[in-house]
Every structure is written in structure tokens, then in C-alpha cells.
Design a protein around this motif. Sequence first.
Motif, PDB file in Angstrom:
ATOM      1  N   PRO A  76       0.824  -1.212   0.000  1.00 42.34           N
ATOM      2  CA  PRO A  76       0.000   0.000   0.000  1.00 42.34           C
ATOM      3  C   PRO A  76       0.856   1.260   0.000  1.00 42.34           C
ATOM      4  N   PRO A  77       0.234   2.420  -0.234  1.00 44.88           N
ATOM      5  CA  PRO A  77       0.972   3.688  -0.164  1.00 44.88           C
ATOM      6  C   PRO A  77       1.696   3.849   1.161  1.00 44.88           C
ATOM      7  N   HIS A  78       2.955   4.252   1.082  1.00 40.66           N
ATOM      8  CA  HIS A  78       3.796   4.430   2.261  1.00 40.66           C
ATOM      9  C   HIS A  78       4.811   5.521   1.956  1.00 40.66           C
ATOM     10  N   PRO A  79       5.417   6.121   2.974  1.00 41.93           N
ATOM     11  CA  PRO A  79       6.271   7.291   2.765  1.00 41.93           C
ATOM     12  C   PRO A  79       7.752   6.945   2.714  1.00 41.93           C
ATOM     13  N   HIS A  80       8.538   7.882   2.197  1.00 43.72           N
ATOM     14  CA  HIS A  80       9.999   7.829   2.266  1.00 43.72           C
ATOM     15  C   HIS A  80      10.542   9.246   2.416  1.00 43.72           C
ATOM     16  N   THR A  81      11.693   9.357   3.064  1.00 40.18           N
ATOM     17  CA  THR A  81      12.458  10.614   3.093  1.00 40.18           C
ATOM     18  C   THR A  81      13.935  10.275   3.010  1.00 40.18           C
ATOM     19  N   ALA A 112      13.797   1.530 -12.231  1.00 34.09           N
ATOM     20  CA  ALA A 112      12.848   2.452 -11.612  1.00 34.09           C
ATOM     21  C   ALA A 112      13.579   3.122 -10.458  1.00 34.09           C
ATOM     22  N   LEU A 113      13.806   4.423 -10.590  1.00 36.47           N
ATOM     23  CA  LEU A 113      14.601   5.176  -9.618  1.00 36.47           C
ATOM     24  C   LEU A 113      13.741   6.283  -9.032  1.00 36.47           C
ATOM     25  N   MET A 114      13.429   6.161  -7.760  1.00 38.77           N
ATOM     26  CA  MET A 114      12.614   7.156  -7.085  1.00 38.77           C
ATOM     27  C   MET A 114      13.463   7.885  -6.050  1.00 38.77           C
ATOM     28  N   THR A 115      13.512   9.197  -6.157  1.00 39.03           N
ATOM     29  CA  THR A 115      14.245  10.031  -5.207  1.00 39.03           C
ATOM     30  C   THR A 115      13.243  10.624  -4.234  1.00 39.03           C
ATOM     31  N   ALA A 116      13.317  10.179  -2.982  1.00 37.59           N
ATOM     32  CA  ALA A 116      12.353  10.656  -1.982  1.00 37.59           C
ATOM     33  C   ALA A 116      12.658  12.091  -1.576  1.00 37.59           C
ATOM     34  N   GLY A 117      13.933  12.387  -1.307  1.00 36.38           N
ATOM     35  CA  GLY A 117      14.292  13.729  -0.904  1.00 36.38           C
ATOM     36  C   GLY A 117      13.468  14.214   0.269  1.00 36.38           C
ATOM     37  N   HIS A 118      12.821  15.366   0.105  1.00 40.38           N
ATOM     38  CA  HIS A 118      12.022  15.986   1.162  1.00 40.38           C
ATOM     39  C   HIS A 118      10.887  15.081   1.630  1.00 40.38           C
ATOM     40  N   GLY A 119      10.326  14.303   0.711  1.00 39.92           N
ATOM     41  CA  GLY A 119       9.261  13.399   1.093  1.00 39.92           C
ATOM     42  C   GLY A 119       8.413  12.975  -0.095  1.00 39.92           C
ATOM     43  N   ILE A 120       8.044  11.697  -0.134  1.00 38.75           N
ATOM     44  CA  ILE A 120       7.213  11.161  -1.209  1.00 38.75           C
ATOM     45  C   ILE A 120       6.464   9.957  -0.663  1.00 38.75           C
ATOM     46  N   ALA A 121       5.374   9.596  -1.304  1.00 34.35           N
ATOM     47  CA  ALA A 121       4.653   8.365  -0.992  1.00 34.35           C
ATOM     48  C   ALA A 121       4.471   7.585  -2.289  1.00 34.35           C
ATOM     49  N   HIS A 122       4.472   6.254  -2.186  1.00 28.89           N
ATOM     50  CA  HIS A 122       4.233   5.445  -3.383  1.00 28.89           C
ATOM     51  C   HIS A 122       3.641   4.100  -2.994  1.00 28.89           C
ATOM     52  N   SER A 123       3.083   3.423  -3.989  1.00 26.37           N
ATOM     53  CA  SER A 123       2.572   2.062  -3.827  1.00 26.37           C
ATOM     54  C   SER A 123       3.171   1.187  -4.909  1.00 26.37           C
ATOM     55  N   GLU A 124       3.214  -0.127  -4.636  1.00 25.35           N
ATOM     56  CA  GLU A 124       3.743  -1.087  -5.602  1.00 25.35           C
ATOM     57  C   GLU A 124       2.860  -2.324  -5.590  1.00 25.35           C
ATOM     58  N   GLN A 125       2.398  -2.725  -6.793  1.00 28.08           N
ATOM     59  CA  GLN A 125       1.478  -3.849  -6.899  1.00 28.08           C
ATOM     60  C   GLN A 125       1.799  -4.691  -8.127  1.00 28.08           C
ATOM     61  N   GLU A 285       5.200  11.246  12.632  1.00 27.82           N
ATOM     62  CA  GLU A 285       4.016  11.989  13.058  1.00 27.82           C
ATOM     63  C   GLU A 285       3.343  12.688  11.881  1.00 27.82           C
ATOM     64  N   GLN A 286       4.144  13.228  10.959  1.00 24.27           N
ATOM     65  CA  GLN A 286       3.574  13.884   9.782  1.00 24.27           C
ATOM     66  C   GLN A 286       2.842  12.882   8.894  1.00 24.27           C
ATOM     67  N   TRP A 287       3.406  11.677   8.739  1.00 28.40           N
ATOM     68  CA  TRP A 287       2.730  10.663   7.928  1.00 28.40           C
ATOM     69  C   TRP A 287       1.395  10.267   8.569  1.00 28.40           C
ATOM     70  N   THR A 288       1.406  10.076   9.881  1.00 33.84           N
ATOM     71  CA  THR A 288       0.181   9.692  10.577  1.00 33.84           C
ATOM     72  C   THR A 288      -0.877  10.783  10.472  1.00 33.84           C
ATOM     73  N   ALA A 289      -0.434  12.044  10.488  1.00 32.71           N
ATOM     74  CA  ALA A 289      -1.366  13.175  10.404  1.00 32.71           C
ATOM     75  C   ALA A 289      -1.768  13.507   8.969  1.00 32.71           C
ATOM     76  N   GLU A 290      -1.287  12.706   7.997  1.00 32.36           N
ATOM     77  CA  GLU A 290      -1.573  12.930   6.570  1.00 32.36           C
ATOM     78  C   GLU A 290      -1.111  14.302   6.122  1.00 32.36           C
ATOM     79  N   ASP A 291       0.042  14.706   6.634  1.00 37.14           N
ATOM     80  CA  ASP A 291       0.654  15.978   6.241  1.00 37.14           C
ATOM     81  C   ASP A 291       1.000  15.946   4.754  1.00 37.14           C
ATOM     82  N   GLN A 292       0.900  17.101   4.100  1.00 38.89           N
ATOM     83  CA  GLN A 292       1.156  17.162   2.668  1.00 38.89           C
ATOM     84  C   GLN A 292       2.637  17.050   2.308  1.00 38.89           C
ATOM     85  N   ARG A 293       3.490  16.904   3.306  1.00 34.41           N
ATOM     86  CA  ARG A 293       4.903  16.631   3.011  1.00 34.41           C
ATOM     87  C   ARG A 293       5.029  15.436   2.058  1.00 34.41           C
ATOM     88  N   PHE A 294       4.147  14.435   2.216  1.00 35.34           N
ATOM     89  CA  PHE A 294       4.251  13.205   1.446  1.00 35.34           C
ATOM     90  C   PHE A 294       3.258  13.127   0.287  1.00 35.34           C
TER      91      PHE A 294
END
Length: 322
Positions: A76-81, A112-125, A285-294
Motif C-alpha cells: 500500500p501507499p507508504h512514505p519515504h524521506t 525504476a529510480l525514485m528520489t524521496a528527498g524531502h518526502g514522497i509516498a508510493h505504492s507497488e502492486q 508523526e507527519q505521515w500519521t497526520a496525513e501531512d502534505q509533506r508526502f
Amino acid sequence: MSNLDRRPPARELGGLEGTAAGPVLDLLPGKEVLLGESTRVRRLLPTLGRRLVGAWAFVDHYGPDDIASSPGMQVPPHPHTGLQTVSWLLEGEVHHRDSLGSDTRIHPGELALMTAGHGIAHSEQSPAVHPRFLHGAQLWVALPEAARDTAPAFAHHTGLAGFTSDGLTATVLMGSLGGATSPGTAHTPLVGVDLDLAAGADVELPLEPGFEYALLTSSGSAEVEDVPLEIGAMLYLGTGRRRVRVRAAEASRLLLLGGEPFEERIVMWWNFVGRTGEEITGYAEQWTAEDQRFGTVVGYDGDRLAAPPLPPVPLKARGRVR
């Protein structure tokens, strides 16, 4: 792929005290890890005694798994930094979506190269209709201070450069080897190469003496400088080498990973790389709060992945080895 551990340990990485000052042949055991309810992977980095190889900070090898009668990969969608994800398929197909709006099918031999940097979310299926087998590797690269807060990005490269020699077909995922260079953007000097060896292959690979290196077997088996290397283990080569000899009695696939030793001290927990425990706590905490960082992954039908509980002790950045 996410680190789906429900009790992920905090990894304290970086610094030079754990880097071999010259060539070594350290055989490091992998660890079988259950991700989610059904997916098992071989975790080869970080492992007991070794946390980084250059800026390579995380290596999971999965499969080959027969998923003909199952949904296959469902992350499922999950974050990275603070990191890059490098997805490498040997068999199968993976559908990548991310919060930048990327919607891409990834196939064997493509980067497939994803640069999270400041923050990103993605899913893989695995797609609803998918090939029978799923086999590949998920790798993370720690971003240095100058790039760790960069804007997120995703790149999908096909037709990667490589070379052939004496029963070897090499494909360069990241960096350069043997005159072939990957189109992937790296933020520290590093290299990642898929080595496809025919039965009976006996080759010497050129190396950079200022890099540290490791080799792992994706399929088959091989001898690296006369050390047997089977699936489920990684051989750390240290530094100071200008070449390494690889032999395969049977058809085999290996991954060569290397880079300049990563001097910065970092903290890695769950899917985040930061510099302090306080940063990691803030990301969770930002991920749990659905902050737009991700951002938001559009098109995924289901709930996003919840962050696991934080460790009960403070997270601190320390060295490269335990």
C-alpha cells in the motif's frame, strides 16, 4: 518496496570507522524477513556486521515466487524521506504509483529510480493479470546532506547500458562500469551492476580502488575470489581493489554494489532516513497526520500503510557496523 516490518529496528549508519582499509572477503549472512502476510524476502543489507556499502543502505532480494494463483506484490501507499529507491526486476511486472502522479509498469531489465528527498509516498502492486513468477531486488541509497531535502522525483529508464565479456552480460543500474554508464542520477559516487553469467563463465571485473564493494547472488551460485557465494548471503570485498574475479559453474545472476564510503552519520527507521531521532519522529508523526509533506497516491484502491510504533528508546546516529 516498503520495509513492512511491524517492529522495525532503528539503524544507526555512517562514518568511516567500519570501512575496511583494504581488500577483505567477509561473508555476511542474509536474514529471511516476512513482509506483510505472505511475502518473504532475503534481507542482505543492513545485516549483522555491515550496515552500509558506499551509500547503499538497504537491500532486499525476493523470489523467484510463483504468484500465478495469488495477488503477488501488494504494497500500500507508504512514505519515504532522505533516500533513493532502486527497483530491479528479474521476472514479473510491478505497477508503481506515487504522489507525484507517476503511474508506471516496471518490467525486467528496466530501472525504476525514485528520489524521496524531502518526502514522497508510493505504492507497488503486481497487476491483476500478471506473469507467473516474481523475482527482483529492492535497494535504497542514502542521500547526502546536500541532497537529502531535494524535491522528490521519479525516473523510469529502459534500454540500460552494459557490456558483454567471456560469458558475462553486465547491465549497469547506477554509476559506471566497463565503459557503460547508467542514466540514473546518483548523488554520491556509487555503482550498481547486474551480472548475468553463463555456465562456465570466468571473468575479472574492473573496480575503483577508492570504492568499497559487495556482491550478492540473485540466482544460481558463483565463486568470488574462490569464495563460494550462494543465494541468501553477501560477500563484502572492502576497499583497495582494482579488479575482482567471478566464476560460475552454472548459469547465475549476481548484483555488484559499491561506492565511496559514506562519511555522514544517519538514522534509518522504517522507510525514513534522517540525521537525528527527532527528525525521524517528526516524519512518522507527519505521515500519521496525513501531512502534505508526502502528498497523496492517486489511483490506489485501498488504505495507506500505517506507521509502526516508534522504538521506546531515543534514536541516535552512530557508525557503519554493529
